[in-house]
Design a protein around this motif. Structure first.
Motif, PDB file in Angstrom:
ATOM      1  N   GLY A 202       0.894  -1.100   0.134  1.00  0.00           N
ATOM      2  CA  GLY A 202      -0.104  -0.023   0.203  1.00  0.00           C
ATOM      3  C   GLY A 202       0.828   1.315  -0.017  1.00  0.00           C
ATOM      4  N   ALA A 203       2.394   1.229  -0.040  1.00  0.00           N
ATOM      5  CA  ALA A 203       3.105   2.311  -0.203  1.00  0.00           C
ATOM      6  C   ALA A 203       3.841   2.313  -1.246  1.00  0.00           C
ATOM      7  CB  ALA A 203       3.657   2.432   1.133  1.00  0.00           C
ATOM      8  N   PRO A 204       3.505   2.204  -2.490  1.00  0.00           N
ATOM      9  CA  PRO A 204       4.426   2.008  -3.650  1.00  0.00           C
ATOM     10  C   PRO A 204       4.932   3.259  -4.101  1.00  0.00           C
ATOM     11  CG  PRO A 204       2.024   2.695  -4.266  1.00  0.00           C
ATOM     12  CD  PRO A 204       1.895   2.020  -3.075  1.00  0.00           C
ATOM     13  N   THR A 205       4.775   4.354  -3.727  1.00  0.00           N
ATOM     14  CA  THR A 205       5.642   5.537  -3.603  1.00  0.00           C
ATOM     15  C   THR A 205       6.747   5.975  -2.596  1.00  0.00           C
ATOM     16  OG1 THR A 205       3.595   6.711  -4.649  1.00  0.00           O
ATOM     17  CG2 THR A 205       5.241   8.226  -3.854  1.00  0.00           C
ATOM     18  N   LEU A 206       6.175   5.567  -1.353  1.00  0.00           N
ATOM     19  CA  LEU A 206       7.439   5.908  -0.199  1.00  0.00           C
ATOM     20  C   LEU A 206       8.014   4.363   0.092  1.00  0.00           C
ATOM     21  CD1 LEU A 206       5.087   8.204   2.134  1.00  0.00           C
ATOM     22  CD2 LEU A 206       6.737   8.903   0.346  1.00  0.00           C
ATOM     23  N   GLY A 207       7.642   3.370  -0.153  1.00  0.00           N
ATOM     24  CA  GLY A 207       8.334   2.191   0.243  1.00  0.00           C
ATOM     25  C   GLY A 207       9.714   2.150  -0.275  1.00  0.00           C
ATOM     26  N   GLY A 208       9.902   2.590  -1.513  1.00  0.00           N
ATOM     27  CA  GLY A 208      11.473   2.240  -1.911  1.00  0.00           C
ATOM     28  C   GLY A 208      12.169   3.480  -1.293  1.00  0.00           C
ATOM     29  N   SER A 209      11.622   4.741  -1.238  1.00  0.00           N
ATOM     30  CA  SER A 209      12.486   5.727  -0.448  1.00  0.00           C
ATOM     31  C   SER A 209      12.683   5.665   0.812  1.00  0.00           C
ATOM     32  CB  SER A 209      11.655   7.105  -0.698  1.00  0.00           C
ATOM     33  OG  SER A 209      10.379   7.104   0.379  1.00  0.00           O
ATOM     34  N   PHE A 210      11.969   5.078   1.503  1.00  0.00           N
ATOM     35  CA  PHE A 210      12.148   4.781   3.021  1.00  0.00           C
ATOM     36  C   PHE A 210      13.510   3.495   3.153  1.00  0.00           C
ATOM     37  CE2 PHE A 210       9.000   7.371   3.865  1.00  0.00           C
ATOM     38  CZ  PHE A 210       9.109   7.924   5.401  1.00  0.00           C
ATOM     39  N   ALA A 211      13.024   2.492   2.150  1.00  0.00           N
ATOM     40  CA  ALA A 211      14.104   1.537   1.988  1.00  0.00           C
ATOM     41  C   ALA A 211      15.582   2.115   1.743  1.00  0.00           C
ATOM     42  CB  ALA A 211      13.652   0.539   1.047  1.00  0.00           C
ATOM     43  N   THR A 212      15.643   2.925   0.930  1.00  0.00           N
ATOM     44  CA  THR A 212      16.858   3.839   0.707  1.00  0.00           C
ATOM     45  C   THR A 212      17.252   4.391   1.834  1.00  0.00           C
ATOM     46  OG1 THR A 212      15.927   4.129  -1.681  1.00  0.00           O
ATOM     47  CG2 THR A 212      17.921   5.454  -0.834  1.00  0.00           C
ATOM     48  N   VAL A 213      16.629   5.129   2.578  1.00  0.00           N
ATOM     49  CA  VAL A 213      16.936   5.791   3.788  1.00  0.00           C
ATOM     50  C   VAL A 213      17.415   4.944   4.925  1.00  0.00           C
ATOM     51  CG1 VAL A 213      16.112   6.957   6.109  1.00  0.00           C
ATOM     52  CG2 VAL A 213      15.251   7.706   3.629  1.00  0.00           C
TER      53      VAL A 213
END
Length: 383
Positions: free
Chosen positions: A320-331
């Motif tokens: 349910g977080a296709p936009t933010l999931g990858g960015s927070f994984a990068t963080v």
């Protein structure tokens, strides 16, 4: 796997080269810009800080942009800041370009990871993620050593020009082939996605990814000095050692992408258990050149294989977080990449023994095992 996923991998390769190449250019930058070596070395930390701050901010900013515009915009900005970095004679300006480069790199990854997953065939999302991470590992194999050699032959500025040039083919292909909009912009809800990322499985996977990467970079940041001061290898062997780490990392990411599906399978559990053992063996044998090369390769494979699998898990447990999931994984990855070397640096400065950086990696790598036991005991096995 669609060809465009590999185009994204090419762009990530160029960005990964930029992220890590500064460590091999420190002497040249310090001498040319008349700054202390320690200040020049801080360029690597500046990049990590930019990635941490930039990933969620850029993901939110670009959430409703057409995917082609977002990818092309971030990649264009990445080229521009490297041109500025290559031309400047001011260290503060150069420092600023590293932060900006990291922010747009984080933005590119935040968009590229869900795009790659969306384009991948059913059941191949983990492999698509692995293709992008393979770009980072290939930068360790070829890009970083090549940048170091180029810096020695033609000056540190040539490495910045080379990264900018390397991005251009990917930029052209993004303009021609990127999906105009890989997600339904009207259905994006940042508030809903933020709630999704607070779910225990997501937070657990990100914490494990940060710890694994912290252990990885606690040692990676000191590999050069371990090679020369502990194993007494010539300075010319450092590039080969970094390349050996990269070869292992590439193999680990490739295997994780082909075998993993974002679950906590036996392979990932076994790799997590092997990590602290491997770091301890590396610490105990680091004075012996052959063992140093072998164990560096092994640990590169285990570390990046685990990291890739955990990032795939973040994407799996946050549908349910296709936009933010990858960015927070990068963080999560970059928090580890920043804090691991800081902790290792504090310890080695205190003890004056760079082998203790590897022991710090071993200690950090034990923590995920303790957390796994606690989580499984309280909530049952992961799926």
């Amino acid at each position: 796997m669609p060809l465009f996923v590999y185009v994204l991998g090419l762009a990530v390769f160029a960005q990964g080269t930029s992220e890590f190449m500064a460590s091999g250019l420190v002497p040249g930058i310090a001498g040319d810009l008349s700054v202390p070596v320690g200040a020049a070395a801080a360029l690597t930390s500046a990049y990590a800080v930019g990635m941490i701050a930039g990933a969620p901010a850029m993901a939110v900013l670009s959430a409703r942009w057409p995917r082609r515009r977002a990818l092309a915009g971030f990649l264009t900005a990445f080229v521009v800041v490297h041109v500025v970095g290559a031309l400047t004679t001011s260290f503060p300006v150069l420092f600023g370009t590293r932060i900006v480069a990291a922010i747009v790199n984080a933005g590119f990854l935040a968009v590229a990871m869900p795009v790659a997953a969306a384009l991948a065939p059913e059941g191949k999302q983990a492999r698509a993620t692995a293709v992008l991470l393979a770009g980072v590992t290939l930068s360790c194999v070829a890009g970083v050593p090549a940048g170091s050699v180029l810096g020695d032959l033609a000056g540190w500025r040539s490495a910045f020009w080379a990264v900018a040039a390397l991005c251009l083919p990917a930029l052209v292909l993004v303009f021609r082939s990127a999906p105009a909009d890989a997600a339904d912009r009207h259905e994006i809800s940042i508030r809903r996605e933020t709630r999704e990322l607070k779910a225990p499985p997501v937070r657990q996977a990100m914490l494990l990814a940060a710890l694994v990467n912290g252990a990885t970079f606690a040692t990676f940041a000191f590999l050069a000095v371990i090679a020369t001061d502990v194993a007494h290898l010539p300075a010319g062997a450092v590039s080969s050692l970094l390349a050996a780490f990269g070869v292992g990392a590439f193999a680990g990411v490739t295997i994780a992408g082909r075998r993993g599906d974002g679950g906590l399978g036996r392979g990932l559990v076994l790799a997590l258990w092997s990590l602290p053992v491997g770091w301890a063996v590396l610490a105990a044998t680091s004075a012996h050149p052959v063992a140093l090369f072998v164990m560096t390769t092994v640990q590169g494979g285990l570390s990046f294989g685990c990291g890739s699998a955990l990032i795939a898990r973040v994407m799996r447990v946050s549908p349910g977080a296709p936009t933010l999931g990858g960015s927070f994984a990068t963080v999560a990855l970059n928090v580890g990449a920043f804090l691991g070397p800081v902790l290792a640096g504090f310890v080695t400065e205190t003890t004056d023994d760079h082998r203790h950086a590897i022991w710090i990696s071993a200690v950090i790598a034990v923590v995920p095992l303790a957390l796994l036991r606690r989580w499984v005991a309280s909530a049952g096995p992961w799926k």
